[in-house]
Design a protein around this motif. Structure first.
Motif, PDB file in Angstrom:
ATOM      1  N   GLU A  11       7.145  10.888   2.211  1.00  0.00           N
ATOM      2  CA  GLU A  11       7.444   9.666   1.479  1.00  0.00           C
ATOM      3  C   GLU A  11       8.714   9.008   2.002  1.00  0.00           C
ATOM      4  O   GLU A  11       8.789   7.786   2.122  1.00  0.00           O
ATOM      5  N   GLN A  14       7.878   7.393   5.298  1.00  0.00           N
ATOM      6  CA  GLN A  14       7.035   6.210   5.120  1.00  0.00           C
ATOM      7  C   GLN A  14       7.874   4.990   4.787  1.00  0.00           C
ATOM      8  O   GLN A  14       7.584   3.884   5.230  1.00  0.00           O
ATOM      9  N   GLN A  21       2.519  -0.004   9.047  1.00  0.00           N
ATOM     10  CA  GLN A  21       2.325   1.284   9.698  1.00  0.00           C
ATOM     11  C   GLN A  21       2.134   2.390   8.665  1.00  0.00           C
ATOM     12  O   GLN A  21       2.567   2.274   7.522  1.00  0.00           O
ATOM     13  N   ARG A  22       1.497   3.495   9.076  1.00  0.00           N
ATOM     14  CA  ARG A  22       1.323   4.676   8.230  1.00  0.00           C
ATOM     15  C   ARG A  22       1.831   5.896   8.986  1.00  0.00           C
ATOM     16  O   ARG A  22       1.750   5.968  10.217  1.00  0.00           O
ATOM     17  N   LEU A  23       2.342   6.862   8.249  1.00  0.00           N
ATOM     18  CA  LEU A  23       2.876   8.084   8.845  1.00  0.00           C
ATOM     19  C   LEU A  23       1.741   8.940   9.396  1.00  0.00           C
ATOM     20  O   LEU A  23       0.754   9.200   8.713  1.00  0.00           O
ATOM     21  N   GLN A  24       1.875   9.362  10.651  1.00  0.00           N
ATOM     22  CA  GLN A  24       0.872  10.174  11.317  1.00  0.00           C
ATOM     23  C   GLN A  24       1.300  11.637  11.332  1.00  0.00           C
ATOM     24  O   GLN A  24       2.424  11.950  11.696  1.00  0.00           O
ATOM     25  N   HIS A  77       5.439   4.038  17.566  1.00  0.00           N
ATOM     26  CA  HIS A  77       4.654   3.191  16.678  1.00  0.00           C
ATOM     27  C   HIS A  77       3.471   2.604  17.453  1.00  0.00           C
ATOM     28  O   HIS A  77       3.666   1.826  18.391  1.00  0.00           O
ATOM     29  N   LYS A  81      -1.663   1.158  14.052  1.00  0.00           N
ATOM     30  CA  LYS A  81      -1.024   1.309  12.742  1.00  0.00           C
ATOM     31  C   LYS A  81      -0.608   2.734  12.383  1.00  0.00           C
ATOM     32  O   LYS A  81      -0.253   2.992  11.239  1.00  0.00           O
ATOM     33  N   PHE A  82      -0.583   3.670  13.334  1.00  0.00           N
ATOM     34  CA  PHE A  82       0.012   4.962  13.025  1.00  0.00           C
ATOM     35  C   PHE A  82       1.391   5.064  13.667  1.00  0.00           C
ATOM     36  O   PHE A  82       1.660   4.456  14.705  1.00  0.00           O
TER      37      PHE A  82
END
Length: 210
Positions: A11, A14, A21-24, A77, A81-82
Protein backbone atom coordinates in the motif's frame (compact mmCIF):
# COMPACT_ATOMS: atom_id res chain seq x y z
CA UNK A 1 11.49 -12.31 -10.52
CA UNK A 2 10.72 -9.69 -7.89
CA UNK A 3 9.90 -10.63 -4.34
CA UNK A 4 6.31 -10.60 -3.04
CA UNK A 5 5.36 -7.60 -0.98
CA UNK A 6 3.26 -7.51 2.18
CA UNK A 7 0.00 -5.62 2.38
CA UNK A 8 1.34 -2.62 4.29
CA UNK A 9 4.48 -2.21 2.21
CA UNK A 10 2.45 -2.73 -0.95
CA UNK A 11 0.00 0.00 0.00
CA UNK A 12 2.85 2.39 0.78
CA UNK A 13 4.54 1.67 -2.55
CA UNK A 14 1.25 2.05 -4.43
CA UNK A 15 0.93 5.60 -3.09
CA UNK A 16 4.33 6.42 -4.62
CA UNK A 17 3.48 5.17 -8.12
CA UNK A 18 2.95 7.40 -11.15
CA UNK A 19 -0.67 7.93 -12.16
CA UNK A 20 -2.36 4.92 -13.73
CA UNK A 21 0.29 2.44 -12.57
CA UNK A 22 -0.15 -0.66 -10.37
CA UNK A 23 2.40 -2.37 -8.14
CA UNK A 24 3.90 -5.48 -9.75
CA UNK A 25 4.85 -8.47 -7.58
CA UNK A 26 7.10 -10.08 -10.20
CA UNK A 27 8.84 -9.09 -13.41
CA UNK A 28 6.72 -9.88 -16.47
CA UNK A 29 8.45 -10.54 -19.77
CA UNK A 30 7.32 -7.97 -22.31
CA UNK A 31 8.94 -7.33 -25.67
CA UNK A 32 8.28 -7.19 -29.39
CA UNK A 33 9.71 -9.96 -31.55
CA UNK A 34 11.92 -12.94 -30.68
CA UNK A 35 14.65 -13.13 -28.05
CA UNK A 36 18.01 -12.74 -29.85
CA UNK A 37 20.70 -15.37 -29.46
CA UNK A 38 23.77 -13.97 -27.73
CA UNK A 39 27.03 -14.62 -29.60
CA UNK A 40 29.82 -13.09 -27.49
CA UNK A 41 32.41 -13.35 -30.27
CA UNK A 42 30.23 -11.15 -32.52
CA UNK A 43 28.83 -8.78 -29.92
CA UNK A 44 30.02 -5.19 -29.83
CA UNK A 45 28.80 -1.94 -28.34
CA UNK A 46 29.19 1.15 -30.53
CA UNK A 47 29.02 4.90 -30.05
CA UNK A 48 28.67 6.86 -33.27
CA UNK A 49 27.11 9.95 -34.76
CA UNK A 50 28.05 13.43 -33.54
CA UNK A 51 30.93 12.55 -31.23
CA UNK A 52 33.22 15.34 -30.02
CA UNK A 53 36.14 14.11 -32.15
CA UNK A 54 34.02 12.76 -35.04
CA UNK A 55 35.32 9.25 -34.30
CA UNK A 56 33.40 6.04 -33.64
CA UNK A 57 33.92 4.07 -30.44
CA UNK A 58 33.56 0.33 -30.04
CA UNK A 59 33.83 -2.19 -27.18
CA UNK A 60 33.79 -5.98 -27.38
CA UNK A 61 31.75 -7.83 -24.79
CA UNK A 62 34.85 -8.51 -22.68
CA UNK A 63 35.92 -4.87 -22.91
CA UNK A 64 32.48 -3.57 -22.00
CA UNK A 65 32.08 -5.84 -18.98
CA UNK A 66 35.52 -4.70 -17.78
CA UNK A 67 34.32 -1.09 -17.50
CA UNK A 68 33.70 0.24 -13.96
CA UNK A 69 30.66 -1.44 -12.41
CA UNK A 70 28.09 0.53 -10.43
CA UNK A 71 24.64 -0.03 -8.96
CA UNK A 72 21.50 2.08 -8.91
CA UNK A 73 18.36 1.40 -6.87
CA UNK A 74 15.49 2.52 -9.03
CA UNK A 75 11.93 1.76 -10.06
CA UNK A 76 10.80 0.51 -13.45
CA UNK A 77 7.50 1.76 -14.88
CA UNK A 78 6.05 -0.06 -17.90
CA UNK A 79 3.61 1.71 -20.20
CA UNK A 80 1.39 -1.38 -19.88
CA UNK A 81 0.71 0.02 -16.37
CA UNK A 82 2.82 -2.17 -14.07
CA UNK A 83 5.61 -0.81 -11.87
CA UNK A 84 8.44 -2.56 -10.05
CA UNK A 85 9.70 -0.69 -7.01
CA UNK A 86 13.22 -0.53 -5.59
CA UNK A 87 15.12 -2.90 -7.88
CA UNK A 88 18.92 -2.80 -7.77
CA UNK A 89 20.36 -2.43 -11.26
CA UNK A 90 24.04 -3.15 -11.80
CA UNK A 91 26.14 -2.28 -14.82
CA UNK A 92 27.82 0.67 -16.51
CA UNK A 93 26.40 4.16 -15.89
CA UNK A 94 25.56 6.13 -18.99
CA UNK A 95 27.75 8.93 -17.65
CA UNK A 96 30.75 6.61 -17.88
CA UNK A 97 30.09 6.10 -21.58
CA UNK A 98 29.64 9.84 -22.09
CA UNK A 99 33.02 10.42 -20.45
CA UNK A 100 34.76 7.77 -22.55
CA UNK A 101 33.05 8.83 -25.79
CA UNK A 102 32.11 12.51 -25.38
CA UNK A 103 29.33 13.96 -27.55
CA UNK A 104 29.84 17.08 -29.64
CA UNK A 105 28.61 20.32 -28.00
CA UNK A 106 25.64 20.48 -30.39
CA UNK A 107 24.23 17.08 -29.35
CA UNK A 108 20.73 17.34 -27.87
CA UNK A 109 19.41 13.77 -28.17
CA UNK A 110 20.56 10.19 -28.53
CA UNK A 111 19.12 7.20 -30.34
CA UNK A 112 19.68 3.94 -28.48
CA UNK A 113 19.98 1.03 -30.92
CA UNK A 114 19.24 -2.59 -30.04
CA UNK A 115 19.00 -5.96 -31.78
CA UNK A 116 16.84 -6.29 -34.92
CA UNK A 117 17.14 -2.55 -35.58
CA UNK A 118 14.99 -1.58 -32.60
CA UNK A 119 15.56 2.01 -31.48
CA UNK A 120 14.47 4.51 -28.84
CA UNK A 121 15.16 8.25 -28.79
CA UNK A 122 16.02 10.14 -25.61
CA UNK A 123 16.84 13.68 -24.68
CA UNK A 124 20.51 13.94 -23.79
CA UNK A 125 19.66 15.10 -20.25
CA UNK A 126 17.58 11.97 -19.62
CA UNK A 127 20.29 9.73 -21.03
CA UNK A 128 22.95 11.49 -18.94
CA UNK A 129 21.00 11.27 -15.67
CA UNK A 130 23.02 9.97 -12.73
CA UNK A 131 20.44 7.17 -12.38
CA UNK A 132 20.53 5.99 -16.01
CA UNK A 133 22.52 2.79 -16.42
CA UNK A 134 23.38 0.13 -18.98
CA UNK A 135 22.32 -2.78 -16.83
CA UNK A 136 23.86 -6.23 -16.90
CA UNK A 137 22.43 -7.32 -13.53
CA UNK A 138 19.27 -6.98 -11.47
CA UNK A 139 19.36 -7.52 -7.71
CA UNK A 140 22.88 -8.95 -7.98
CA UNK A 141 22.08 -11.55 -10.65
CA UNK A 142 22.80 -11.49 -14.37
CA UNK A 143 19.87 -10.49 -16.49
CA UNK A 144 18.13 -13.35 -18.25
CA UNK A 145 17.93 -13.32 -22.03
CA UNK A 146 14.20 -12.61 -21.82
CA UNK A 147 14.89 -9.53 -19.71
CA UNK A 148 17.62 -8.13 -21.94
CA UNK A 149 20.89 -10.01 -21.39
CA UNK A 150 23.60 -9.10 -22.12
CA UNK A 151 22.67 -5.41 -21.88
CA UNK A 152 19.61 -3.26 -21.36
CA UNK A 153 19.24 0.43 -20.70
CA UNK A 154 17.41 1.53 -17.56
CA UNK A 155 16.17 5.14 -17.45
CA UNK A 156 14.09 5.23 -14.23
CA UNK A 157 12.46 8.61 -14.79
CA UNK A 158 10.86 7.47 -18.09
CA UNK A 159 8.60 4.62 -19.13
CA UNK A 160 10.49 1.38 -19.62
CA UNK A 161 10.16 1.28 -23.43
CA UNK A 162 12.68 4.17 -23.42
CA UNK A 163 15.23 1.68 -22.02
CA UNK A 164 15.55 -1.01 -24.69
CA UNK A 165 16.64 -4.59 -24.10
CA UNK A 166 19.59 -6.11 -26.01
CA UNK A 167 21.29 -2.75 -26.57
CA UNK A 168 24.09 -2.65 -29.15
CA UNK A 169 24.93 1.04 -29.46
CA UNK A 170 24.12 4.72 -29.12
CA UNK A 171 23.92 7.38 -31.81
CA UNK A 172 24.58 10.99 -30.78
CA UNK A 173 22.19 13.37 -32.55
CA UNK A 174 22.06 17.15 -32.99
CA UNK A 175 18.29 17.03 -33.59
CA UNK A 176 15.53 14.76 -32.34
CA UNK A 177 13.89 12.01 -34.35
CA UNK A 178 11.47 9.29 -33.31
CA UNK A 179 12.47 5.74 -32.47
CA UNK A 180 10.64 2.47 -33.09
CA UNK A 181 7.69 2.86 -30.72
CA UNK A 182 7.58 6.63 -31.06
CA UNK A 183 6.94 6.16 -34.80
CA UNK A 184 4.08 3.81 -33.89
CA UNK A 185 2.06 6.12 -31.70
CA UNK A 186 3.88 6.28 -28.37
CA UNK A 187 4.77 9.57 -26.71
CA UNK A 188 8.08 11.07 -27.79
CA UNK A 189 9.22 11.80 -24.21
CA UNK A 190 7.48 9.17 -22.06
CA UNK A 191 7.42 10.72 -18.58
CA UNK A 192 5.32 8.40 -16.37
CA UNK A 193 4.66 11.09 -13.77
CA UNK A 194 2.97 13.16 -16.46
CA UNK A 195 1.40 9.98 -17.90
CA UNK A 196 2.87 10.65 -21.34
CA UNK A 197 1.87 7.36 -22.95
CA UNK A 198 0.76 8.19 -26.49
CA UNK A 199 1.66 10.64 -29.23
CA UNK A 200 -1.80 12.24 -29.29
CA UNK A 201 -0.97 13.61 -25.81
CA UNK A 202 2.05 15.50 -27.08
CA UNK A 203 2.19 19.25 -26.67
CA UNK A 204 4.18 21.70 -28.79
CA UNK A 205 7.88 21.05 -28.27
CA UNK A 206 7.46 17.45 -27.11
CA UNK A 207 8.29 15.94 -30.51
CA UNK A 208 10.72 16.52 -33.38
CA UNK A 209 10.12 19.49 -35.62
CA UNK A 210 8.46 18.51 -38.88
Amino acid sequence: MGQPVGRESGEAAQSELPPGQRLQRGWPVTHYGPVPKFRPERWEFRIFGATADSEKYCWTHDEFTALPYATVVADLHCVTKFSMIGAEWGGVPTRTILELAPPAPAVTHVMVWAEYGFSSNLRLDDFASERSIFATHKDGELLTAEHGFPLRLVVPQLYAWKGPKWVRGVEYMTADRRGFWEERGYHNIGDPWREQRYSYQEEPGDGPEL
